[in-house]
Write an enzyme that holds these catalytic residues in place. Structure first.
Site, PDB file in Angstrom:
ATOM      1  N   HIS A  33     -12.845  -2.764  37.799  1.00 47.78           N
ATOM      2  CA  HIS A  33     -13.122  -4.010  38.514  1.00 47.78           C
ATOM      3  C   HIS A  33     -11.856  -4.410  39.271  1.00 47.78           C
ATOM      4  O   HIS A  33     -10.858  -3.670  39.251  1.00 47.78           O
ATOM      5  CB  HIS A  33     -13.576  -5.101  37.532  1.00 47.78           C
ATOM      6  N   HIS A  36      -8.458  -3.863  37.679  1.00 42.77           N
ATOM      7  CA  HIS A  36      -7.928  -2.494  37.726  1.00 42.77           C
ATOM      8  C   HIS A  36      -7.427  -2.167  39.142  1.00 42.77           C
ATOM      9  O   HIS A  36      -6.407  -1.501  39.299  1.00 42.77           O
ATOM     10  CB  HIS A  36      -9.017  -1.483  37.369  1.00 42.77           C
ATOM     11  N   GLN A  60      -9.271   3.631  19.426  1.00 47.21           N
ATOM     12  CA  GLN A  60      -8.927   2.206  19.465  1.00 47.21           C
ATOM     13  C   GLN A  60     -10.124   1.293  19.184  1.00 47.21           C
ATOM     14  O   GLN A  60     -10.012   0.079  19.301  1.00 47.21           O
ATOM     15  CB  GLN A  60      -8.254   1.845  20.785  1.00 47.21           C
ATOM     16  N   GLY A 145      -2.253  -4.279  32.723  1.00 50.41           N
ATOM     17  CA  GLY A 145      -2.600  -5.670  33.039  1.00 50.41           C
ATOM     18  C   GLY A 145      -2.055  -6.636  32.002  1.00 50.41           C
ATOM     19  O   GLY A 145      -2.037  -6.345  30.806  1.00 50.41           O
ATOM     20  N   GLN A 151      -1.076  -5.808  24.056  1.00 48.04           N
ATOM     21  CA  GLN A 151      -1.025  -4.368  24.343  1.00 48.04           C
ATOM     22  C   GLN A 151       0.218  -4.045  25.191  1.00 48.04           C
ATOM     23  O   GLN A 151       0.949  -3.088  24.912  1.00 48.04           O
ATOM     24  CB  GLN A 151      -2.297  -3.965  25.088  1.00 48.04           C
ATOM     25  N   ARG A 185     -15.931  -6.071  29.872  1.00 52.27           N
ATOM     26  CA  ARG A 185     -16.879  -6.615  28.894  1.00 52.27           C
ATOM     27  C   ARG A 185     -17.626  -7.844  29.422  1.00 52.27           C
ATOM     28  O   ARG A 185     -18.579  -8.289  28.794  1.00 52.27           O
ATOM     29  CB  ARG A 185     -16.158  -6.958  27.591  1.00 52.27           C
TER      30      ARG A 185
HETATM   31  O1  PAF Z   1      -6.343  -1.359  28.486  1.00 54.82           O
HETATM   32  C1  PAF Z   1      -7.112  -0.383  28.365  1.00 54.82           C
HETATM   33  O2  PAF Z   1      -8.057  -0.210  29.137  1.00 54.82           O
HETATM   34  C2  PAF Z   1      -6.878   0.604  27.241  1.00 54.82           C
HETATM   35  O3  PAF Z   1      -6.456  -0.033  26.085  1.00 54.82           O
HETATM   36  C3  PAF Z   1      -5.914   1.741  27.622  1.00 54.82           C
HETATM   37  C4  PAF Z   1      -4.507   1.209  27.904  1.00 54.82           C
HETATM   38  C5  PAF Z   1      -6.436   2.478  28.837  1.00 54.82           C
HETATM   39  C6  PAF Z   1      -5.788   2.741  26.465  1.00 54.82           C
HETATM   40  O4  PAF Z   1      -7.030   3.306  26.163  1.00 54.82           O
END
Ligand code: PAF
Length: 285
Positions: A33, A36, A60, A145, A151, A185
């Protein structure tokens, strides 16, 4: 634009470029989107070549999470990358041994709070897959992001602690007109849920407004934010204020950069958001 389907193919297509061109990596799980696309646009300003990885990382996701339902829109993602001038897409089917990974990364303190507390093992999975992607692509720079602030903090720490030769860049959250942070999501929500979801960002703004008005007591700021959510029927998974870099909890804003964080489920969508708290009023005193 070329699409590499395996780690070997990705390494082979990049091999002739290494040392001659700089490489930026934008790791994604697809369903691209505007958020990104802003990472991709930033990456293009930072390096000669841009690689976008698209991989829904099983490590994850918890057992009761949305791994299977996670939206896959590869054709649209490829078209979007092409339009943005991406040089390579890395779209592997799998990145782990068939009998499961026997060596993974473990994130310690930084994963004990916020999303990490509610999604056990999530950040171990993120750190492990990002490490794998870094090893395959060997980028000079990687762009993430700020919507996923925890993260980003963990990846910065991983790169520093493990002496990884890559620069990490964080890009501001891209929002819908009503403030909702863009997320793959968001498409899980019905129209009614989507309407309610704007109060997630609004609740953070309420705290920031109070902060700008001179309020420094974290418990008071949180009470304002929680009250805003409650008025709109949203029960947060967490709402917290923490130091921006260390993610340490604080009782009072003291001039060290701080952020407000929230996570809440609206229908089937687990949404997260965070903003910097503006302490300008504080600095004036
Ligand atoms: O932010 C995400 O989309 C995911 O956590 C990532 C960094 C691509 C790792 O799978």
């Amino acid at each position: 634009m070329r699409i590499a389907k395996t780690p070997v193919e990705m390494r082979e297509v990049l091999a002739p470029q290494r040392g001659r061109k700089t490489i930026a990596l934008v790791p994604t799980m697809g369903c691209l989107h505007e958020g990104h696309l802003s990472l991709i646009r930033k990456a293009r300003t930072l390096a000669d070549l841009v690689v976008v990885s698209i991989y829904v990382n099983p490590m994850q996701f918890g057992p009761n999470e949305d791994m299977d339902a996670y939206p896959r829109t590869v054709d649209a993602d490829v078209a979007a990358c092409e339009a943005e001038g991406v040089n390579y897409i890395f779209h592997p089917e799998g990145l782990y041994p068939e009998d499961g990974a026997k060596v993974t990364l473990a994130v310690t303190e930084l994963a004990d709070c916020l999303c990490g507390k509610h999604r056990p093992g999530h950040f171990d999975g993120v750190a492990t897959v990002v490490n794998i992607l870094f090893n395959i692509v060997q980028p000079d720079v990687a762009v993430f992001g700020e919507k996923d602030w925890q993260q980003l903090a963990i990846i910065r720490c991983m790169v520093s602690d493990l002496h990884m030769p890559v620069e990490i860049i964080g890009e501001p959250t891209v929002r819908e007109a009503d403030g909702l942070a863009m997320s793959s999501r968001n498409r899980y929500m019905t129209a009614n849920e989507r309407n309610v979801s704007r109060w997630i960002h609004a609740s953070l703004q309420v705290m920031n407004d109070a902060c700008r008005g001179g309020e420094t007591q974290v418990s008071t700021l949180l009470a304002r934010g929680r009250n805003c959510l409650e008025q709109h029927g949203i029960v947060p998974e967490y709402m917290e204020i923490r130091e921006a870099d260390s993610l340490a909890s604080i009782e009072r804003l003291n001039g060290t950069p701080a952020r407000a964080f929230v996570a809440a489920k609206i229908g089937n969508a687990r949404l997260i958001d965070n903003i910097a708290l503006e302490t300008s009023a504080l600095e004036r005193t």
